[in-house]
Motif scaffolding. Structure first.
Motif, mmCIF file in Angstrom:
data_model
loop_
_atom_site.group_PDB
_atom_site.id
_atom_site.type_symbol
_atom_site.label_atom_id
_atom_site.label_comp_id
_atom_site.label_asym_id
_atom_site.label_seq_id
_atom_site.Cartn_x
_atom_site.Cartn_y
_atom_site.Cartn_z
ATOM 1 N N ALA A 7 0.842 -1.207 0.000
ATOM 2 C CA ALA A 7 0.000 0.000 0.000
ATOM 3 C C ALA A 7 0.870 1.246 0.000
ATOM 4 C CB ALA A 7 -0.920 0.003 1.215
ATOM 5 N N PHE A 8 0.509 2.206 -0.833
ATOM 6 C CA PHE A 8 1.184 3.504 -0.882
ATOM 7 C C PHE A 8 0.074 4.540 -0.815
ATOM 8 C CE2 PHE A 8 5.513 5.031 -2.262
ATOM 9 C CZ PHE A 8 5.295 6.361 -1.982
ATOM 10 N N GLU A 9 -0.097 5.129 0.368
ATOM 11 C CA GLU A 9 -1.256 5.984 0.604
ATOM 12 C C GLU A 9 -0.835 7.334 1.181
ATOM 13 O OE1 GLU A 9 -4.733 2.823 1.625
ATOM 14 O OE2 GLU A 9 -3.152 3.009 3.146
ATOM 15 N N ASP A 67 -8.118 6.837 -5.903
ATOM 16 C CA ASP A 67 -8.224 5.694 -4.989
ATOM 17 C C ASP A 67 -8.261 4.449 -5.873
ATOM 18 O OD1 ASP A 67 -8.863 3.749 -3.141
ATOM 19 O OD2 ASP A 67 -10.681 4.723 -2.404
ATOM 20 N N ALA A 68 -7.223 3.617 -5.784
ATOM 21 C CA ALA A 68 -7.123 2.476 -6.690
ATOM 22 C C ALA A 68 -6.714 1.220 -5.928
ATOM 23 C CB ALA A 68 -6.103 2.755 -7.797
ATOM 24 N N PHE A 69 -7.317 0.104 -6.332
ATOM 25 C CA PHE A 69 -6.954 -1.207 -5.795
ATOM 26 C C PHE A 69 -6.755 -2.166 -6.958
ATOM 27 C CE2 PHE A 69 -8.511 -5.502 -4.778
ATOM 28 C CZ PHE A 69 -7.510 -5.902 -3.902
ATOM 29 N N LEU A 70 -5.665 -2.900 -6.916
ATOM 30 C CA LEU A 70 -5.385 -3.926 -7.920
ATOM 31 C C LEU A 70 -5.146 -5.260 -7.234
ATOM 32 C CD1 LEU A 70 -4.942 -1.533 -9.865
ATOM 33 C CD2 LEU A 70 -2.941 -2.729 -10.776
ATOM 34 N N SER A 71 -5.713 -6.307 -7.795
ATOM 35 C CA SER A 71 -5.378 -7.664 -7.399
ATOM 36 C C SER A 71 -4.751 -8.346 -8.606
ATOM 37 C CB SER A 71 -6.624 -8.429 -6.945
ATOM 38 O OG SER A 71 -6.294 -9.773 -6.643
ATOM 39 N N LEU A 72 -3.515 -8.783 -8.439
ATOM 40 C CA LEU A 72 -2.770 -9.422 -9.523
ATOM 41 C C LEU A 72 -2.548 -10.889 -9.163
ATOM 42 C CD1 LEU A 72 0.050 -6.735 -10.011
ATOM 43 C CD2 LEU A 72 -2.231 -6.797 -11.064
ATOM 44 N N TRP A 100 -2.698 -1.319 -3.047
ATOM 45 C CA TRP A 100 -3.559 -0.172 -2.767
ATOM 46 C C TRP A 100 -2.801 1.122 -3.032
ATOM 47 C CZ3 TRP A 100 -3.710 -4.554 0.280
ATOM 48 C CH2 TRP A 100 -4.974 -5.124 0.541
ATOM 49 N N MET A 101 -3.470 2.073 -3.695
ATOM 50 C CA MET A 101 -2.940 3.417 -3.921
ATOM 51 C C MET A 101 -4.050 4.401 -3.576
ATOM 52 S SD MET A 101 -1.609 2.057 -7.515
ATOM 53 C CE MET A 101 -2.481 0.536 -7.167
ATOM 54 N N ASN A 102 -3.778 5.379 -2.728
ATOM 55 C CA ASN A 102 -4.857 6.236 -2.264
ATOM 56 C C ASN A 102 -4.315 7.611 -1.891
ATOM 57 O OD1 ASN A 102 -7.167 7.337 -0.988
ATOM 58 N ND2 ASN A 102 -7.813 5.306 -0.288
#
Length: 338
Positions: free
Chosen positions: A151-153, A213-218, A229-231
């Motif tokens: 996470a980078f928030e 506000d972004a969420f990725l599942s790889l 998570w990026m927020n």
């Protein structure tokens, strides 16, 4: 050999990251800085006698530049890099390498055909917590890794007039284009290629032109799942890393300190640079016990050390630009464009 370097752009990228790093590596010298902003012109005086130029055109009119560092708005990255390649000048591009994978792929092919070194500043490979995690993974103490959470928030609830806040996704705007290249690059470096992407992209701030506000599942080919998570609107942050293995869990909190240290006037060769001032550690937890894991110092300077080797001895570039192209492909898949 002295590698005479021109830095195009002197916002956070040029002023906080690239210029201090270039100046700290003995094989490089800051020869020119491109900025027309009066405050940034004044800040560039730290690198005197570097010339302060008003336009990239002034860089490409010269014949005494060995390396061009491009840290201007995202949609200018590939066009400026093409000009450097045409001039036969080595290029460092801030992430993202371009605004589309097609643009980036063509750029990499153009550089290869011309024999011009082209690399991408994926500096987060040398964050202290990430360096610590890589060393711990190499020991096998976590066992088989099942989940990688990253996470980078930030807490930046108000929009600004900066290009990052006003640019559309097509122009390289949005937090997925800003932080996604870092988090995706780290996941690919640790666990290899990705076969499935799920994304949740939102605009939380009124009037936002792109996702904040972004969420990725790889899903990686080896079965590991990376959750990223990026927020920009997080009042309190998640752990920076949480890595679940079959034997133990690694957890770390807080962002790498190098950016804030540079903003405060500290420089890469200063004692303690790259180490958190609060002395925090990561944590390794098992069903039986917990133990602190000392954090290695962050070392973004390692990028320019490796680049110096590449340009003077033919060693590999610090970042293969094809890695950055793959990152853009995954961002496009997250946006439903892949």
């Amino acid at each position: 050999m002295t590698i005479r370097t021109a830095i195009i752009g002197f916002g956070t990228g040029g002023r906080v990251f690239h210029a201090p790093l270039v100046a700290a590596e003995p094989r490089f010298t800051v020869s020119a800085i491109v900025t027309a902003d009066p405050e940034r012109v004044a800040a560039a005086a730290e690198y005197a006698p570097a010339d302060v130029l008003a336009s990239p055109d002034d860089v490409f009119a010269r014949d005494d530049i060995d390396l061009v560092v491009i840290t201007s708005p995202n949609d200018t990255h590939a066009p400026l890099a093409r000009r450097a390649i045409a001039a036969g000048t080595a290029v460092v591009i801030d992430k993202p390498i371009g605004v589309s994978s097609a643009e980036a792929r063509a750029l990499v092919a153009e550089a290869a055909a011309a024999g011009v070194p082209l690399t991408v500043f994926q500096n987060r490979r040398w964050d202290g917590d990430f360096r610590t995690l890589r060393e711990l993974l190499a020991t096998g103490e976590l066992g088989a890794v099942h989940q990688f959470e990253s996470a980078f928030e930030w807490w930046k609830p108000a929009l600004t007039s900066r290009w990052k806040d006003v640019a559309s996704p097509e122009q390289g705007g949005g937090i997925l284009s800003d932080l996604g290249p870092h988090l995706i690059d780290q996941a690919l470096l640790l666990f290899g290629d990705v076969v499935e992407v799920h994304a949740e992209l939102d605009r939380r701030r009124p009037g936002a032109a792109a996702d904040d506000d972004a969420f990725l599942s790889l899903t990686h080919a080896n079965g590991v799942r990376s959750r990223l998570w990026m927020n920009a609107t997080a009042p309190v942050n998640r752990p920076r890393f949480r890595v679940l293995g079959s034997r133990a869990v690694f957890t770390s909190h807080g962002l790498d300190p190098q950016e804030d240290q540079s903003k405060a006037g500290r420089r890469p060769l200063d004692p303690g640079f790259g180490l958190p001032a609060d002395g925090r550690t990561a944590l390794l937890s098992t069903p039986e016990a917990e133990r602190p894991v000392p954090l290695l110092a962050g070392e973004h300077l390692a990028f320019y050390r490796a680049l110096g080797d590449a340009l003077t001895t033919g060693a590999p570039l610090p970042v293969d630009p094809r890695d950055a192209v793959r990152g853009l492909e995954l961002i496009e898949a997250a946006r439903g464009l892949g």
